[in-house]
Design a protein around this motif. Structure first.
Motif, PDB file in Angstrom:
ATOM      1  N   LYS A  19       7.284   5.733  23.740  1.00 38.30           N
ATOM      2  CA  LYS A  19       6.989   4.313  23.544  1.00 38.30           C
ATOM      3  C   LYS A  19       6.879   3.965  22.072  1.00 38.30           C
ATOM      4  O   LYS A  19       7.384   2.941  21.623  1.00 38.30           O
ATOM      5  CB  LYS A  19       5.627   4.009  24.167  1.00 38.30           C
ATOM      6  N   PHE A 101       7.733  14.062  34.042  1.00 41.83           N
ATOM      7  CA  PHE A 101       8.298  12.939  34.792  1.00 41.83           C
ATOM      8  C   PHE A 101       9.319  13.356  35.829  1.00 41.83           C
ATOM      9  O   PHE A 101       9.689  12.548  36.686  1.00 41.83           O
ATOM     10  CB  PHE A 101       8.806  11.841  33.843  1.00 41.83           C
ATOM     11  N   ASP A 159      13.376   6.644  33.136  1.00 38.21           N
ATOM     12  CA  ASP A 159      14.713   6.155  32.753  1.00 38.21           C
ATOM     13  C   ASP A 159      15.860   6.817  33.534  1.00 38.21           C
ATOM     14  O   ASP A 159      16.836   6.135  33.865  1.00 38.21           O
ATOM     15  CB  ASP A 159      14.943   6.353  31.248  1.00 38.21           C
TER      16      ASP A 159
END
Ligand code: IMP
Length: 200
Positions: A19, A101, A159
């Motif tokens: 981020k 993730f 993503d």
């Protein structure tokens, strides 16, 4: 009338390197020195609000008070329509303590088993808070669908499974500039810049 950002130093109230990198890239055209909460060793506040905007406010406020500098936070996540908006504000938590993730994406895929509706959207809440407590807030979104298996090595978080509407590539297969042009973060950023950075 929104308060303008007139300084030249801004704290990015995040310890998430993906981020921080994206926000620094989005701020590159503006003459601002950015420094992250992680670099300043600021403590991570507990994000116990029940909304993206509430959690973004907690983070920006904590960083502005601790650093004495204007601070920009980003609270964001993936909302899956068939899961009633989950993982939502718990998007980071679904990756577990190891922040893996691939685990979070597997969990989403398992939760979607047997469902045909694969629509999802990313949400990004940005809050710019000054040390005197004044804050400006913005909410951005991008809509798309989830694919399986994950594809692509760029970006971060979810993503590799997210394909924005109108495209065939996942966010992780796109060049960063292409993602920046259409993402939830870009949407919120456009609003932030129009309100707080542009002078006319
Ligand atoms: P938090 O805002 O730090 O609580 O965490 C948000 C989580 O949402 C991130 O750790 C990512 O997993 C996910 N997320 C937010 N924005 C994006 C994005 O642009 N791409 C992929 N995942 C994202």
């Amino acid at each position: 009338m929104s308060r303008k950002f007139t300084g030249n130093k801004l704290v990015i109230a995040s310890h998430n390197k993906g981020k921080v990198r994206e926000i620094a890239e989005l701020l590159a055209p503006y003459d601002v020195e950015v420094i992250s909460a992680g670099d300043l060793n600021l403590p991570e506040p507990e994000e116990d609000a029940d909304s993206f905007l509430g959690n973004a406010d907690i983070k920006a406020r904590a960083a502005a008070l601790a650093s004495g500098l204007p601070s920009l936070s980003d609270d964001s996540g993936l909302a899956v329509e068939a899961l009633g908006g989950q993982p939502g504000i718990h998007s980071a938590r679904w990756a577990g303590p190891s922040k893996d993730f691939s685990i979070a994406m597997e969990k989403v895929e398992q939760a979607l088993a047997g469902k045909t509706d694969r629509r999802a959207h990313f949400v990004c809440a940005l809050v710019l808070c000054w040390p005197d407590g004044h804050a400006e807030s913005f909410l951005g979104e991008v809509h798309g669908a989830l694919t399986w298996p994950p594809r692509g090595e760029k970006g971060f978080g979810y993503d590799p499974v997210f394909i924005p509407n109108g495209y065939d590539l996942t966010f992780a297969e796109m060049d960063p500039q292409a993602k920046h042009a259409m993402s939830h973060r870009a949407d919120a950023f456009r609003q932030l810049v129009a309100a707080c950075f542009e002078t006319d």
